[in-house]
Design a protein around this motif. Structure first.
Motif, PDB file in Angstrom:
ATOM      1  N   ALA A  30     -11.049   2.568   1.205  1.00 30.76           N
ATOM      2  CA  ALA A  30      -9.722   2.968   1.668  1.00 30.76           C
ATOM      3  C   ALA A  30      -9.608   4.476   1.807  1.00 30.76           C
ATOM      4  N   GLY A  31     -10.604   5.203   1.415  1.00 32.23           N
ATOM      5  CA  GLY A  31     -10.539   6.654   1.491  1.00 32.23           C
ATOM      6  C   GLY A  31     -11.780   7.245   0.865  1.00 32.23           C
ATOM      7  N   SER A  32     -11.833   8.563   0.840  1.00 27.86           N
ATOM      8  CA  SER A  32     -13.031   9.219   0.337  1.00 27.86           C
ATOM      9  C   SER A  32     -13.210   9.036  -1.161  1.00 27.86           C
ATOM     10  N   ASP A  33     -12.159   8.624  -1.874  1.00 33.06           N
ATOM     11  CA  ASP A  33     -12.317   8.427  -3.318  1.00 33.06           C
ATOM     12  C   ASP A  33     -11.708   7.114  -3.800  1.00 33.06           C
ATOM     13  N   VAL A  34     -11.642   6.106  -2.918  1.00 38.15           N
ATOM     14  CA  VAL A  34     -11.117   4.796  -3.314  1.00 38.15           C
ATOM     15  C   VAL A  34     -11.972   3.690  -2.717  1.00 38.15           C
ATOM     16  N   GLU A  35     -12.343   2.725  -3.556  1.00 40.73           N
ATOM     17  CA  GLU A  35     -13.020   1.513  -3.105  1.00 40.73           C
ATOM     18  C   GLU A  35     -12.183   0.320  -3.563  1.00 40.73           C
ATOM     19  N   TRP A  36     -11.910  -0.608  -2.648  1.00 41.08           N
ATOM     20  CA  TRP A  36     -11.157  -1.814  -3.009  1.00 41.08           C
ATOM     21  C   TRP A  36     -12.131  -2.961  -3.224  1.00 41.08           C
ATOM     22  N   ILE A  37     -12.155  -3.505  -4.421  1.00 38.18           N
ATOM     23  CA  ILE A  37     -13.021  -4.644  -4.733  1.00 38.18           C
ATOM     24  C   ILE A  37     -12.185  -5.907  -4.515  1.00 38.18           C
ATOM     25  N   ARG A  38     -12.090  -6.350  -3.273  1.00 34.63           N
ATOM     26  CA  ARG A  38     -11.218  -7.469  -2.928  1.00 34.63           C
ATOM     27  C   ARG A  38     -11.918  -8.820  -3.038  1.00 34.63           C
ATOM     28  N   GLN A  39     -13.257  -8.829  -3.108  1.00 36.55           N
ATOM     29  CA  GLN A  39     -14.005 -10.059  -3.297  1.00 36.55           C
ATOM     30  C   GLN A  39     -14.948  -9.890  -4.480  1.00 36.55           C
ATOM     31  N   ALA A  40     -15.165 -10.971  -5.188  1.00 33.37           N
ATOM     32  CA  ALA A  40     -15.977 -10.910  -6.401  1.00 33.37           C
ATOM     33  C   ALA A  40     -17.423 -10.558  -6.064  1.00 33.37           C
ATOM     34  N   PRO A  41     -17.991  -9.528  -6.698  1.00 36.85           N
ATOM     35  CA  PRO A  41     -19.397  -9.182  -6.462  1.00 36.85           C
ATOM     36  C   PRO A  41     -20.320 -10.210  -7.082  1.00 36.85           C
ATOM     37  N   ARG A 194      -4.107  12.191   3.452  1.00 32.79           N
ATOM     38  CA  ARG A 194      -5.495  11.833   3.685  1.00 32.79           C
ATOM     39  C   ARG A 194      -5.785  10.374   3.361  1.00 32.79           C
ATOM     40  N   ASP A 195      -6.354   9.693   4.310  1.00 35.12           N
ATOM     41  CA  ASP A 195      -6.801   8.310   4.159  1.00 35.12           C
ATOM     42  C   ASP A 195      -5.658   7.333   3.895  1.00 35.12           C
ATOM     43  N   GLU A 196      -4.409   7.798   4.021  1.00 34.58           N
ATOM     44  CA  GLU A 196      -3.246   6.990   3.653  1.00 34.58           C
ATOM     45  C   GLU A 196      -3.355   6.482   2.215  1.00 34.58           C
ATOM     46  N   ALA A 197      -3.974   7.296   1.369  1.00 32.12           N
ATOM     47  CA  ALA A 197      -4.113   6.976  -0.049  1.00 32.12           C
ATOM     48  C   ALA A 197      -3.751   8.183  -0.912  1.00 32.12           C
ATOM     49  N   HIS A 198      -3.157   9.196  -0.291  1.00 31.77           N
ATOM     50  CA  HIS A 198      -2.706  10.400  -0.977  1.00 31.77           C
ATOM     51  C   HIS A 198      -1.380  10.826  -0.339  1.00 31.77           C
ATOM     52  N   TRP A 199      -0.624  11.638  -1.066  1.00 34.18           N
ATOM     53  CA  TRP A 199       0.621  12.134  -0.498  1.00 34.18           C
ATOM     54  C   TRP A 199       0.359  13.188   0.571  1.00 34.18           C
TER      55      TRP A 199
END
Length: 237
Positions: A30-41, A194-199
């Motif tokens: 979702a951005g340079s410092d966010v990973e979404w774990i939406r499915q089980a690894p 930035r990345d729509e994950a920061h203000w």
């Protein structure tokens, strides 16, 4: 220690750590410092990457010999599973340091968001806490701080404050800097940067660690950003 064995320090914390001011195998970035774990690894039980473990002054330390590249969820799930095999499942997040460098892109650290069960904050619900060993479902964030050599760990050093700011920033990605609002009946992302994950830099966020700025009106009638990235704002909380 055997040659080739690398080490991860796992610091366990509650959502509010006393003293702070403040997927699929390829997770969704979702951005340079966010990973979404939406499915089980999928962790390969035959190719364990996490070896022995011990403690240093109460901090769990795990030997690691596999691929710890950013964007690979299985090794992180395995680290978390190994932690919860030894320790109580009562933590909201894992804060992980390594004794080796690995590529983290533009970010010094990044958050792996495992779970979201909160509505109305601009995030879709998902829950992979069980895949990370948290049978209680409490774990929601696995924060990669990368190589410990990147940080100043002496609390008396000015650089220690920067470490806390970054760690708090990654913690807050679990909830903050995602909402849109209706502007003339249309969803607007004006608040987001930035990345729509920061203000947005132009948002008066009281210098939130999630970006934005602390804006003040000068005697000349012009607004000036007098501070950035130093605290949690009322909007964050």
């Amino acid at each position: 220690m055997k040659a080739g064995i690398r080490v991860l320090w796992v610091v366990i914390a509650l959502a509010l750590w006393a003293g702070w001011v403040e997927a699929a195998t390829a997770p969704e970035r979702a951005g340079s410092d966010v990973e979404w774990i939406r499915q089980a690894p999928a962790v390969n039980a035959r190719a364990k990457a996490v070896g022995g473990s011990f403690e240093i002054e109460g901090i769990p330390v795990f030997e690691f010999s596999g691929d710890y590249s950013r964007g690979s969820s299985p090794p992180r799930a395995e680290v978390a599973q190994r932690y919860f095999e030894r320790y109580r499942d009562e933590h909201d997040l894992l804060l992980v340091f390594t004794d080796f460098e690995f590529e983290t892109g533009q970010a010094l650290a990044f958050a792996n968001i495992i779970k979201n069960d909160v509505q109305g904050i601009g995030l879709t619900p998902h829950d992979n806490s069980a895949a990370f060993g948290s049978a209680s479902g409490r774990l929601h964030n696995y924060i990669d701080m990368a190589a410990v050599s990147r940080w100043e760990l002496n609390p008396s050093s000015p650089g220690y404050g920067f470490l806390l700011d970054v760690a708090t920033h990654e913690l807050m990605h679990r909830w903050v800097a995602h909402p849109k609002y209706l502007k003339n009946g249309v969803p607007s992302d004006d608040l987001l940067g930035r990345d729509e994950a920061h203000w947005n830099f132009f948002l008066d966020s009281d210098a939130s660690v999630m970006y934005g700025s602390d804006w003040q009106l000068g005697a000349d009638g012009q607004f000036e950003a007098v501070d950035v990235r130093h605290r949690l704002s009322p909007l964050d909380l």
